[in-house]
Design a protein around this motif. Structure first.
Motif, PDB file in Angstrom:
ATOM      1  N   ALA A  12       0.444  -6.561 -26.735  1.00 36.65           N
ATOM      2  CA  ALA A  12      -0.138  -6.595 -25.393  1.00 36.65           C
ATOM      3  C   ALA A  12       0.417  -5.442 -24.576  1.00 36.65           C
ATOM      4  O   ALA A  12       1.591  -5.122 -24.658  1.00 36.65           O
ATOM      5  N   ARG A  13      -0.448  -4.825 -23.815  1.00 34.90           N
ATOM      6  CA  ARG A  13      -0.041  -3.713 -22.974  1.00 34.90           C
ATOM      7  C   ARG A  13      -0.136  -4.162 -21.535  1.00 34.90           C
ATOM      8  O   ARG A  13      -1.135  -4.753 -21.152  1.00 34.90           O
ATOM      9  N   ILE A  14       0.843  -3.889 -20.754  1.00 31.73           N
ATOM     10  CA  ILE A  14       0.713  -4.243 -19.353  1.00 31.73           C
ATOM     11  C   ILE A  14       1.068  -3.079 -18.458  1.00 31.73           C
ATOM     12  O   ILE A  14       1.836  -2.207 -18.822  1.00 31.73           O
ATOM     13  N   THR A  15       0.474  -3.096 -17.304  1.00 26.97           N
ATOM     14  CA  THR A  15       0.693  -1.998 -16.369  1.00 26.97           C
ATOM     15  C   THR A  15       0.942  -2.545 -14.974  1.00 26.97           C
ATOM     16  O   THR A  15       0.786  -3.736 -14.721  1.00 26.97           O
ATOM     17  N   THR A  16       1.335  -1.648 -14.110  1.00 25.16           N
ATOM     18  CA  THR A  16       1.545  -1.996 -12.718  1.00 25.16           C
ATOM     19  C   THR A  16       0.232  -2.470 -12.100  1.00 25.16           C
ATOM     20  O   THR A  16      -0.804  -1.858 -12.312  1.00 25.16           O
ATOM     21  N   ILE A  17       0.291  -3.549 -11.343  1.00 20.71           N
ATOM     22  CA  ILE A  17      -0.901  -4.019 -10.644  1.00 20.71           C
ATOM     23  C   ILE A  17      -1.112  -3.147  -9.415  1.00 20.71           C
ATOM     24  O   ILE A  17      -0.191  -2.932  -8.633  1.00 20.71           O
ATOM     25  N   THR A  18      -2.318  -2.624  -9.263  1.00 12.22           N
ATOM     26  CA  THR A  18      -2.533  -1.671  -8.176  1.00 12.22           C
ATOM     27  C   THR A  18      -3.361  -2.246  -7.032  1.00 12.22           C
ATOM     28  O   THR A  18      -3.587  -1.566  -6.041  1.00 12.22           O
ATOM     29  N   ASP A  19      -3.789  -3.485  -7.156  1.00 16.97           N
ATOM     30  CA  ASP A  19      -4.577  -4.095  -6.086  1.00 16.97           C
ATOM     31  C   ASP A  19      -3.608  -4.636  -5.021  1.00 16.97           C
ATOM     32  O   ASP A  19      -2.763  -5.482  -5.311  1.00 16.97           O
ATOM     33  N   VAL A  22       0.446  -8.479  -2.716  1.00 24.81           N
ATOM     34  CA  VAL A  22       0.950  -9.342  -1.649  1.00 24.81           C
ATOM     35  C   VAL A  22       1.118 -10.761  -2.192  1.00 24.81           C
ATOM     36  O   VAL A  22       2.110 -11.441  -1.921  1.00 24.81           O
ATOM     37  N   GLU A  23       0.153 -11.199  -2.987  1.00 27.36           N
ATOM     38  CA  GLU A  23       0.224 -12.536  -3.555  1.00 27.36           C
ATOM     39  C   GLU A  23       1.470 -12.682  -4.450  1.00 27.36           C
ATOM     40  O   GLU A  23       2.159 -13.696  -4.438  1.00 27.36           O
ATOM     41  N   ILE A  24       1.755 -11.634  -5.225  1.00 28.57           N
ATOM     42  CA  ILE A  24       2.945 -11.660  -6.075  1.00 28.57           C
ATOM     43  C   ILE A  24       4.197 -11.848  -5.227  1.00 28.57           C
ATOM     44  O   ILE A  24       5.051 -12.687  -5.515  1.00 28.57           O
ATOM     45  N   VAL A  25       4.266 -11.058  -4.160  1.00 30.06           N
ATOM     46  CA  VAL A  25       5.446 -11.137  -3.295  1.00 30.06           C
ATOM     47  C   VAL A  25       5.578 -12.531  -2.702  1.00 30.06           C
ATOM     48  O   VAL A  25       6.660 -13.122  -2.683  1.00 30.06           O
ATOM     49  N   LYS A  26       4.458 -13.067  -2.244  1.00 25.00           N
ATOM     50  CA  LYS A  26       4.504 -14.398  -1.615  1.00 25.00           C
ATOM     51  C   LYS A  26       5.011 -15.441  -2.596  1.00 25.00           C
ATOM     52  O   LYS A  26       5.874 -16.259  -2.282  1.00 25.00           O
ATOM     53  N   ARG A  27       4.445 -15.436  -3.799  1.00 22.80           N
ATOM     54  CA  ARG A  27       4.854 -16.449  -4.769  1.00 22.80           C
ATOM     55  C   ARG A  27       6.312 -16.272  -5.168  1.00 22.80           C
ATOM     56  O   ARG A  27       7.042 -17.229  -5.347  1.00 22.80           O
ATOM     57  N   ARG A  40       0.829  -1.216   0.000  1.00 18.56           N
ATOM     58  CA  ARG A  40       0.000   0.000   0.000  1.00 18.56           C
ATOM     59  C   ARG A  40       0.857   1.257   0.000  1.00 18.56           C
ATOM     60  O   ARG A  40       0.552   2.229  -0.689  1.00 18.56           O
ATOM     61  N   LEU A  41       1.927   1.207   0.773  1.00 19.31           N
ATOM     62  CA  LEU A  41       2.820   2.358   0.815  1.00 19.31           C
ATOM     63  C   LEU A  41       3.408   2.589  -0.582  1.00 19.31           C
ATOM     64  O   LEU A  41       3.504   3.731  -1.045  1.00 19.31           O
ATOM     65  N   ALA A  42       3.772   1.485  -1.241  1.00 14.63           N
ATOM     66  CA  ALA A  42       4.318   1.602  -2.598  1.00 14.63           C
ATOM     67  C   ALA A  42       3.302   2.285  -3.510  1.00 14.63           C
ATOM     68  O   ALA A  42       3.645   3.162  -4.297  1.00 14.63           O
ATOM     69  N   LEU A  43       2.041   1.893  -3.366  1.00 10.33           N
ATOM     70  CA  LEU A  43       0.992   2.502  -4.191  1.00 10.33           C
ATOM     71  C   LEU A  43       0.837   3.982  -3.866  1.00 10.33           C
ATOM     72  O   LEU A  43       0.740   4.813  -4.756  1.00 10.33           O
TER      73      LEU A  43
END
Lengths: 632, 358
Positions: B219-226, B231-236, A238-241
């Motif tokens: 294909a266009r991709i962007t930063t995931i903002t959810d 958190v799921e990305i970090v965990k994996r 969240r902080l990053a966002l």
């Protein structure tokens, strides 16, 4: 003739890690990196002589079992970087012998780069590729090989030389974006330590080193045991966002930094202090905006999330004492208030905020045949090129046996003895240079209130057209806008027309006309670009020329340039503009002034400005975009 | 000599599993559709740094079905392609495997070949085998990356930073499907049909228009903002970094399921029907957007059919077209420097207009 670049770093005269004075934040970051190499590296802003390279070497000495320390010269060629055919050994052994490049030699150790912001984009791309994959792929000289290349990158840069390419910086986990403050006591200590007679106090610090090494070893063992809670990870995300951090890589680095911090403290769970230091070293330097707008956005919708989620703590109950049940929002707030003070008032001091989307593409520095820095030898006709003698001989060498047996001797074997080396046209290698001396166009666009009346739309349109033109010619472009109190660099020298266009699209208008500030910034931009080898520079000024804001304390170092800070007195303003314009003219910077003012209002300010700049004058309301393009 | 000899090649770590990648659905779909129908013409993936572009492309290899080739053929040719021998030269010291009679075959995974930045032309196109020339004075052709990529994927990371002369070579080969090498009296011509996949950060430089045209989809991709997804990305990512082998094993079931689904879709593709009214509307959309040539229509039709096959649907529906239209068309719109409307919005409007007319 081979020079070993993989030295063992234990020279008695070198300073030890703890002896390097100052740079405390950097030391902390380096310890994290020692504990978890997957943090990738430490990027350190520091001026010349701050002890960067001393610190990097001292760091390498802390790593276990003779970790290599490889210093990357800025002018490294591709084959030295990646590796290639070792011809000597190949000929001697009759089989291909691949020589490792610098990236592979740093495997398991430290790759040190001084001048991260001066790195050639091509070289930077190879470094990034190796960091991403942990290996170097050699596909050259008929060789196909994969070399392991997991190294810890320590990169130093002097911010006054310009920004570091965003894509490279983003792959480096820990960033220290500000040069340390000069402090008399620290300076004295630096001198004292360096003057110390060799051998004195060796033992104490040697003990320190041993202790640090043991500490790192313990922390490495501890690291897999350290747990981080979901809400802590979410708080970092969240902080990053909130800080507008681009991409999702930073989250991973932040979590790893927090874990390393906890491991170094010998703890099994992550504390708020660990999160804070992670935020400071990973997220804060990547901020692209101040947090306020994001917080406002979050106000309306968090209701369902605020209630502590009963599922969350269940993940790892052992590490979640009852009194620590904070929501991610609460932790984020805590972190934010802790690090917010470190956020500079002017975000453009941060590496990712000024150059939100990276610096130059390699197109900005096209390869060419004649000028610039020699980067590689390619096969090609000799005409109009410079021969690369050594690569040509190397290319010919493997075929000598074949050609001798093939009997392609000279027709007149009596008068011309058989050649010592048989070189055919296919062996000829010519030099390719990477030309940093492409032209730079700086678009200086007036966005002041008076421009609203004076055809901002046309000015934007003309600018975009010129940008397209610059793209065709592979020139670099930079965009400076001025309105209100001071001018602002919207786009540092870059190749991306898209970016410039986007910046223009969202450019607001209104406020005063700080023309002097704009000229000052443009001049600075050219000087920086010249230090990187860009010779030709052209300013394109779109303005009505009606300066009404003086150069002020927004540019604290402007005193050295001549115009002293002053009140908004009209004569003063005009004098500043004149002085700066003349200085720009003296520096052989081309200028074109595009007058945007409607004719009946004009008092000829823009024409006068073109005069001071010794540049050309174009009257926009009459001109079509292509006419302007021709003027430039 | 103090040169460190590099003897041991690193143990090949598994790539991050394709099915474990969080988000970035458009990029994943584009890649999969190109697997189902390689004639779509490749994917260009452009987006912010740190959004998993190259991770995703490199993950693709593990979910690709296998192909049949003549045993040991360095050009990955199928038995039916072999009549035309590329050359009578020995390859890598072996006689070229095209003796009379039925050649032996083998199954190999679809190749995914990485073209690293800084690759030299001789490694890309192939050259004379230096070792053999040195040791035995024999001329033998050593195939390059283009040979390895035949019938597979050729991936170029940071495609916008690729050297101009290599771009020229690639465009040449991609257009003809053949690679021609003339060197040291050797003349070799071999098939090189591959799906070109490129990725890059648009902010680091533009792509040459000719190269942009080569890519079927963009294909266009962007930063995931959810935050939860992040958190799921970090965990994996952490789980993978900690033990790549265990992580890959944990995802093997999903990987296999996807692989099977792709194989089924490949088989079903030939039977997917493209109704005339859908085809007409595809053409209308392209006309409305002022897209030059017919590559837009063709790509859009093929991608929509591949999507239908992927969903086990017997015919292409308008929804299939709508789903793939932005990726098929956005890089084909004429670039108007003064245009402020996002290209996706323009495509969206054209799609709606065509739907309304029908």
């Amino acid at each position: 003739m081979s020079i070993s670049l993989t030295q063992r770093i234990q020279p008695p005269a070198a300073l030890r890690f703890n002896e390097v004075v100052g740079l405390d934040v950097a030391k902390q970051a380096l310890l994290f990196l020692a504990v978890d190499p997957s943090l990738a590296g430490v990027a350190l802003a520091a001026p010349v002589g701050a002890g960067k390279s001393t610190l990097a070497r001292a760091f390498a000495a802390l790593l276990p079992d003779d970790a290599p320390f490889v210093e990357l010269p800025l002018n490294v060629t591709e084959d030295r970087l990646i590796g290639g055919l070792d011809l000597e050994a190949t000929l001697a052994r009759g089989e291909r012998v691949v020589e490792a490049g610098l990236l592979a030699r740093a495997h398991g150790g430290v790759l040190y780069i001084d001048g991260l912001n001066l790195l050639d984009p091509g070289v930077a791309a190879h470094i990034m590729d190796a960091m991403a994959r942990g290996v170097v792929h050699v596909e050259r000289d008929g060789i196909s090989a994969v070399h392991p290349a997991r190294f810890r990158l320590i990169g130093a840069f002097d911010p006054s030389d310009g920004p570091v390419a965003g894509s490279l910086l983003d792959r480096i986990g820990l960033i220290i974006p500000f040069a340390p403050q000069g402090d008399a006591a620290i300076r004295a200590e630096v001198v004292r330590r360096n003057l110390r007679p060799a051998g004195a106090a060796e033992t104490d610090e040697a003990n320190d080193d041993a202790m640090l090494r043991a500490l790192i070893e313990l922390a490495r063992e501890q690291l897999p045991q350290v747990a981080i809670r979901d809400e802590q990870m979410e708080a970092l995300a969240r902080l990053a966002l909130s800080l507008g951090v681009e991409g999702n890589r930073a989250d991973v680095f932040a979590v790893k930094a927090a874990l390393a911090s906890a491991a170094l403290a010998g703890r099994a769970d992550v504390s708020d202090a660990d999160l804070e230091v992670a935020a400071r070293l990973v997220l804060l330097p990547r901020a692209t905006r101040s947090p306020q707008p994001a917080q406002v956005e979050q106000q309306p919708q968090p209701a369902p999330n605020l209630a502590p989620n009963p599922d969350h703590p269940a993940d790892d109950p052992s590490n979640t004492p009852a009194d620590q049940k904070q929501t991610p929002e609460q932790i984020e707030e805590l972190l934010m208030s802790a690090v917010e003070a470190d956020l500079p008032a002017d975000l453009s001091n941060l590496p990712f905020a000024t150059q939100r989307r990276g610096r130059t593409g390699s197109r900005g520095v096209a390869l060419n045949d004649r000028r610039g820095r020699f980067v590689r030898a390619v096969p090609g006709p000799l005409r109009g090129h410079k021969i690369a003698l050594l690569p040509t001989l190397l290319a010919a060498a493997p075929w000598q046996a074949l050609r001798a047996t093939a009997g392609d001797r000279l027709p007149d074997a009596v008068n011309h003895p058989a050649p010592v080396v048989r070189i055919t046209r296919e062996d000829i290698r010519v030099k390719r240079f990477r030309d940093k001396a492409g032209a730079l166009f700086i678009f200086v666009v007036d966005a002041s209130g008076s421009m609203a009346l004076n055809r901002m739309r046309e000015a934007k349109g003309a600018t975009v057209r010129l940008l397209q033109n610059a793209y065709v010619h592979r020139d670099q472009v930079s965009l400076i806008a001025f309105r209100g109190r001071a001018a602002q660099v919207l786009l540092p020298p870059s190749q991306s027309v898209d970016r410039a266009k986007r910046e223009l699209d969202v450019l607001p208008t209104g406020g005063g006309t700080p023309l002097a500030s704009a000229l000052w910034l443009a001049w600075q931009t050219v000087r920086q670009a010249r230090s990187r080898g860009v010779e030709q520079a052209t300013l394109v000024l779109m303005t009505d020329g009606r300066a009404n804001v003086a150069l002020d304390s927004a540019h604290p170092d402007s005193g050295e340039a001549g115009p002293e800070p002053a009140g908004a007195d009209k004569e003063q303003i005009v004098r500043q503009v004149q002085q700066l314009a003349r200085r720009i003219a003296c520096d052989r910077i081309n200028a074109v002034v595009i007058d945007t003012q409607a004719g009946y209002l004009s008092r000829g300010e823009a024409r006068a400005l073109a005069g001071y700049l010794n540049g050309r004058y174009v009257y926009l309301p009459n001109a079509k975009a292509h006419q302007i393009a021709e003027a430039i | 000599m103090s040169r460190p000899a590099i003897a041991n090649q690193p143990a090949v770590e598994p790539a991050f599993p394709f099915t474990a990648i969080v988000g970035q659905d458009e990029m994943k779909l584009c890649l999969l559709l190109n697997v189902i129908d390689p004639r779509i013409g490749g994917v260009l993936v452009m987006g912010h740094r740190g959004t998993g572009k190259s991770t995703t492309v490199r993950a693709l290899a593990a979910v690709l079905p296998s192909i049949t080739r003549v045993a040991g053929d360095p050009y990955n040719r199928a038995p039916e392609d072999i009549q035309e021998a590329p050359s009578t030269l020995p390859v890598n010291g072996r006689a070229n495997g095209c003796a009379a009679g039925r050649p032996k075959t083998e199954r190999i995974p679809v190749p995914v070949v990485d073209l690293p930045l800084g690759a030299t032309e001789d490694r890309v196109c192939g050259t004379i085998d230096i070792e053999q020339a040195l040791t035995r004075g024999v001329k033998a052709f050593e195939p390059g990356l283009l040979a390895q990529a035949n019938r597979g994927f050729l991936y170029i990371d940071e495609v916008n930073l690729l050297d101009d002369h290599l771009v020229d070579v690639l465009l040449d080969v991609a257009a003809s499907g053949w690679n021609v090498v003339e060197r040291e009296g050797v003349s070799v011509r071999h098939p090189a049909r591959f799906v070109l996949v490129g990725s890059g950060n648009p902010e680091e430089g533009d792509l040459r228009p000719q190269l942009l045209d080569r890519f079927g989809m963009h294909a266009r991709i962007t930063t995931i903002t959810d935050a939860a997804l992040r958190v799921e990305i970090v965990k994996r990512r952490r789980a993978f970094d900690a033990d790549p082998f265990a992580f890959a094993a944990a995802w093997e079931k999903e990987q296999r399921a996807l692989r099977n689904r792709i194989t089924r879709a490949q088989k079903a593709l030939a039977g997917v029907e493209l109704p005339d009214e859908v085809l007409t509307r595809i053409a209308q959309v392209c006309m409305r957007l002022g897209i030059d040539g017919h590559r837009g229509e063709l790509t859009l039709a093929r991608a929509a059919a591949a999507l239908a096959a992927f969903h086990h649907s017997p015919r292409v529906s308008w929804q299939d077209v709508v789903a793939v239209a932005p990726a098929c068309l956005r890089h084909r719109l004429r670039r108007d420097p003064l245009e402020t409307v996002d290209s996706d919005d323009r495509i969206e409007r054209a799609l709606q207009a065509s739907a309304a007319e029908a």
